[in-house]
Motif scaffolding. Structure first.
Motif, PDB file in Angstrom:
ATOM      1  N   ASP A 180       0.760  -1.246   0.029  1.00 36.19           N
ATOM      2  CA  ASP A 180      -0.113   0.081   0.187  1.00 36.19           C
ATOM      3  C   ASP A 180       0.891   1.161   0.041  1.00 36.19           C
ATOM      4  O   ASP A 180       0.630   2.311  -0.650  1.00 36.19           O
TER       5      ASP A 180
ATOM      6  N   PHE B 261       0.840   7.009  -6.463  1.00 36.99           N
ATOM      7  CA  PHE B 261      -0.071   8.152  -6.839  1.00 36.99           C
ATOM      8  C   PHE B 261       0.182   9.494  -6.475  1.00 36.99           C
ATOM      9  O   PHE B 261      -0.017  10.636  -7.019  1.00 36.99           O
TER      10      PHE B 261
ATOM     11  N   TRP C  72     -11.486   2.608  -2.943  1.00 38.19           N
ATOM     12  CA  TRP C  72     -11.702   1.813  -4.156  1.00 38.19           C
ATOM     13  C   TRP C  72     -11.390   0.385  -3.882  1.00 38.19           C
ATOM     14  O   TRP C  72     -12.152  -0.576  -4.499  1.00 38.19           O
ATOM     15  N   ASP C  73     -10.716   0.034  -2.796  1.00 30.90           N
ATOM     16  CA  ASP C  73     -10.505  -1.367  -2.320  1.00 30.90           C
ATOM     17  C   ASP C  73     -12.058  -2.005  -1.851  1.00 30.90           C
ATOM     18  O   ASP C  73     -12.395  -3.016  -2.151  1.00 30.90           O
TER      19      ASP C  73
ATOM     20  N   LYS D  81      -4.269   7.631   0.290  1.00 30.11           N
ATOM     21  CA  LYS D  81      -4.826   6.462   1.422  1.00 30.11           C
ATOM     22  C   LYS D  81      -6.268   6.355   1.226  1.00 30.11           C
ATOM     23  O   LYS D  81      -6.888   5.284   1.066  1.00 30.11           O
TER      24      LYS D  81
ATOM     25  N   LEU E 262      -7.367   5.150  -2.180  1.00 32.89           N
ATOM     26  CA  LEU E 262      -7.320   3.636  -2.331  1.00 32.89           C
ATOM     27  C   LEU E 262      -8.056   2.861  -1.521  1.00 32.89           C
ATOM     28  O   LEU E 262      -8.530   1.686  -1.947  1.00 32.89           O
ATOM     29  N   ASN E 263      -8.305   3.162  -0.146  1.00 35.85           N
ATOM     30  CA  ASN E 263      -9.135   2.407   0.686  1.00 35.85           C
ATOM     31  C   ASN E 263     -10.821   2.514   0.192  1.00 35.85           C
ATOM     32  O   ASN E 263     -11.315   1.215   0.164  1.00 35.85           O
TER      33      ASN E 263
ATOM     34  N   LEU F 210       1.834   1.678  -3.714  1.00 33.81           N
ATOM     35  CA  LEU F 210       0.903   2.380  -4.386  1.00 33.81           C
ATOM     36  C   LEU F 210       0.566   3.695  -4.267  1.00 33.81           C
ATOM     37  O   LEU F 210       0.519   4.686  -4.905  1.00 33.81           O
ATOM     38  N   GLU F 211       0.655   4.149  -2.611  1.00 37.20           N
ATOM     39  CA  GLU F 211       0.539   5.383  -2.332  1.00 37.20           C
ATOM     40  C   GLU F 211       1.298   6.580  -2.992  1.00 37.20           C
ATOM     41  O   GLU F 211       1.110   7.572  -3.418  1.00 37.20           O
TER      42      GLU F 211
ATOM     43  N   ILE G  82      -6.794  -3.036  -6.226  1.00 37.52           N
ATOM     44  CA  ILE G  82      -5.604  -2.855  -5.721  1.00 37.52           C
ATOM     45  C   ILE G  82      -4.622  -3.633  -5.955  1.00 37.52           C
ATOM     46  O   ILE G  82      -3.568  -3.357  -6.559  1.00 37.52           O
TER      47      ILE G  82
END
Length: 300
Positions: free
Chosen positions: A143, A150, A222-223, A216, A219-220, A146-147, A230
């Motif tokens: 994570d 972005f 989206w997850d 963050k 992404l959370n 990925l963070e 992810i």
């Protein structure tokens, strides 16, 4: 979490760390690994899994846990020495008053993380040299990677993330991230059932990095809404098609001529071919690690 789920989670993290080590040749025979321990869930999990893997790894290597005591008010200095002594492993506590330097340089209420990080990094590099470490292991996970990707795209205009393995800016140290394939939520669950003595990360009173928090949260969300997204995005960091991006420094767009070779399938904007969701490891091209050792690392 019951015993069955605890064991299942432990095996998953152990396997993912082993796969990352094999895929990027992170640890080699005779290595002395400096594991940077902050007192947070990620670095505790990293150390725990590496200690466990060391028992059955296909090669010999040593671990040294290193914590930087930055002299933040309220920092519980006894916690890490007690914990590390109970493990019976080699460790070193480095005391440097970076907190005082940061407070002197950064106005009250402003984010101190950038300067603090630079100071901390320099001290850790120096410590790695002093103790003869051949690799520096950090606790960044999937994570985090990925963070950072972005953050760099949205705020920096770069396609750049945290690589699982890299050389530092002076060329003296190799930094590795063995948790690169691990999910943060798995690490959080693992830390909870292992009951690591977590030290809070907000002792300095710094404001949080709001840009990272925005990423963050995105992404959370989206997850939750799109299971598997992810994983797909992370896999994209391992499947780069330079001919379909826009960097003239990395691909010779000027050299493309009519009648020449069709490169990477030509004008395909989207690859519709299905790909297995959980296959992080499609390419094993590192000539410095044998196939036998790669298989052993994945099975330890």
């Amino acid at each position: 979490m019951n015993i069955y789920n605890q064991n299942k989670l432990h095996k998953r993290l152990r396997r993912q760390v082993g796969e990352a080590i094999a895929d990027f040749n992170m640890i080699e025979n005779g290595d002395r690994i400096m594991v940077c321990l902050s007192g947070g869930k990620d670095s505790y999990t990293l150390l725990d899994i590496l200690i466990n893997l060391k028992i059955s790894a296909p090669i010999e290597f040593d671990l040294v846990a290193v914590n930087l005591d930055q002299k933040q008010p309220g920092f519980p200095e006894h916690v890490l020495p007690q914990y590390l002594s109970s493990l019976g492993i080699e460790y070193k506590i480095v005391a440097e008053n970076t907190y005082g330097i940061v407070k002197e340089k950064i106005p009250e209420g402003k984010t101190t993380c950038s300067l603090c990080s630079r100071l901390r990094r320099g001290i850790l590099y120096r410590t790695a040299t002093e103790i003869g470490a051949t690799k520096i292991a950090l606790g960044h996970h999937r994570d985090d990677i990925l963070e950072t990707l972005f953050l760099n795209m949205f705020y920096g205009g770069k396609m750049k993330a945290m690589p699982p393995k890299l050389m530092n800016d002076t060329g003296e140290h190799i930094v590795i991230r063995p948790l690169a394939y691990c999910k943060e939520k798995d690490i959080a669950k693992y830390a909870e059932f292992k009951q690591f003595p977590i030290i809070p990360c907000n002792l300095c009173g710094s404001q949080p990095n709001l840009q990272r928090k925005v990423i963050k949260d995105m992404l959370n969300e989206w997850d939750k809404k799109f299971p598997g997204r992810i994983e797909t995005m992370f896999r994209a960091t391992q499947n780069i098609t330079l001919s379909h991006l826009c960097d003239n420094n990395l691909f010779d767009f000027k050299g493309i001529q009519k009648g020449g070779e069709i490169i990477d399938g030509g004008d395909l904007a989207f690859d519709k071919e299905s790909m297995p969701l959980n296959n992080y490891n499609n390419n094993y091209n590192n000539s410095d690690i044998s196939s036998e050792n790669m298989i052993l690392w994945k099975e330890v």
